[in-house]
Scaffold this active site. Structure first.
Site, PDB file in Angstrom:
ATOM      1  N   HIS A  52       0.837  -1.194   0.000  1.00 55.15           N
ATOM      2  CA  HIS A  52       0.000   0.000   0.000  1.00 55.15           C
ATOM      3  C   HIS A  52       0.877   1.252   0.000  1.00 55.15           C
ATOM      4  O   HIS A  52       2.100   1.161   0.170  1.00 55.15           O
ATOM      5  CB  HIS A  52      -0.945  -0.001   1.215  1.00 55.15           C
ATOM      6  CG  HIS A  52      -0.256   0.070   2.532  1.00 55.15           C
ATOM      7  ND1 HIS A  52      -0.109  -1.023   3.367  1.00 55.15           N
ATOM      8  CD2 HIS A  52       0.348   1.103   3.168  1.00 55.15           C
ATOM      9  CE1 HIS A  52       0.556  -0.663   4.449  1.00 55.15           C
ATOM     10  NE2 HIS A  52       0.849   0.620   4.361  1.00 55.15           N
TER      11      HIS A  52
HETATM   12  P1  TYD Z   1      -1.865  -2.677   7.427  1.00 49.28           P
HETATM   13  O1  TYD Z   1      -1.390  -1.275   7.527  1.00 49.28           O
HETATM   14  O2  TYD Z   1      -2.584  -3.073   6.167  1.00 49.28           O
HETATM   15  O3  TYD Z   1      -0.624  -3.660   7.688  1.00 49.28           O
HETATM   16  P2  TYD Z   1       0.386  -4.325   6.642  1.00 49.28           P
HETATM   17  O4  TYD Z   1       0.641  -3.293   5.580  1.00 49.28           O
HETATM   18  O5  TYD Z   1       1.584  -4.660   7.406  1.00 49.28           O
HETATM   19  O6  TYD Z   1      -0.248  -5.558   6.116  1.00 49.28           O
HETATM   20  O7  TYD Z   1      -2.777  -2.995   8.686  1.00 49.28           O
HETATM   21  C1  TYD Z   1      -3.274  -4.286   8.943  1.00 49.28           C
HETATM   22  C2  TYD Z   1      -4.626  -4.146   9.601  1.00 49.28           C
HETATM   23  O8  TYD Z   1      -4.522  -3.467  10.846  1.00 49.28           O
HETATM   24  C3  TYD Z   1      -5.626  -3.359   8.763  1.00 49.28           C
HETATM   25  O9  TYD Z   1      -6.898  -3.983   8.896  1.00 49.28           O
HETATM   26  C4  TYD Z   1      -5.680  -2.003   9.417  1.00 49.28           C
HETATM   27  C5  TYD Z   1      -5.354  -2.303  10.862  1.00 49.28           C
HETATM   28  N1  TYD Z   1      -4.615  -1.199  11.530  1.00 49.28           N
HETATM   29  C6  TYD Z   1      -5.199  -0.518  12.584  1.00 49.28           C
HETATM   30  O10 TYD Z   1      -6.363  -0.792  12.961  1.00 49.28           O
HETATM   31  N2  TYD Z   1      -4.494   0.466  13.208  1.00 49.28           N
HETATM   32  C7  TYD Z   1      -3.235   0.798  12.820  1.00 49.28           C
HETATM   33  O11 TYD Z   1      -2.596   1.710  13.434  1.00 49.28           O
HETATM   34  C8  TYD Z   1      -2.634   0.095  11.720  1.00 49.28           C
HETATM   35  C9  TYD Z   1      -1.247   0.421  11.241  1.00 49.28           C
HETATM   36  C10 TYD Z   1      -3.372  -0.908  11.111  1.00 49.28           C
END
Ligand code: TYD
Length: 136
Positions: A52
């Site tokens: 992302h």
């Molecule tokens: P995401 O940023 O997509 O993690 P990665 O890129 O490592 O796979 O986040 C994973 C999940 O966690 C997504 O459903 C959003 C949630 N999230 C929160 O609720 N709070 C946060 O501060 C972060 C970073 C993610």
């Protein structure tokens, strides 16, 4: 280095035979105030996460334990930054696409972020990302 990326040496205070203490301060060592800290743990080796970009969020990524590869793409260029020491950090202050690869089991990826969690700030589709950066 891709514009909007910076590598930082986190300050390290060694204590003889007792390891190191590292620290950084918002608005001093990085050019934003820290509103949120999150960290990703217990990830098996060989996993990719990320996939992302953020429209406005600034982040500082560091790996206090283990080794991860951060692959950054700006639509034209690609750069791989290896985080494998507690005193190295990557600051991302532009809308750059990132994928993160776990090279060692249970490496811990920590992130200091400039704002609270907001799903609307994410771009999770690469085609949409390319459109977003070409329209800026
Ligand atoms: P995401 O940023 O997509 O993690 P990665 O890129 O490592 O796979 O986040 C994973 C999940 O966690 C997504 O459903 C959003 C949630 N999230 C929160 O609720 N709070 C946060 O501060 C972060 C970073 C993610």
């Amino acid at each position: 280095m891709i514009k909007g990326l910076k590598i930082i040496d986190i300050k390290r205070i060694p204590t003889e035979d007792k390891g190191n203490l590292q620290f950084f301060e918002g608005n001093r060592d990085i050019d934003f105030e820290i509103k949120r800290i999150y960290y990703i743990s217990e990830v098996p080796k060989g996993v990719w996460r990320g996939g992302h970009a953020h429209k406005r969020l600034k982040q500082m990524l560091f790996c206090p334990y283990g080794k991860v590869q951060v692959k950054i793409v700006d639509g034209f260029n690609e750069e791989i930054i290896v985080l494998d020491t507690p005193s190295k950090a990557l600051v991302i202050s532009a809308p750059l696409w990132r994928d993160i690869y776990w090279e060692i089991d249970s490496s811990v990826l920590c992130v200091a972020a400039s704002d609270y969690y907001d799903e609307k700030d994410y771009i999770r589709d690469y085609e949409e990302y390319l459109k977003y950066i070409s329209s800026r």
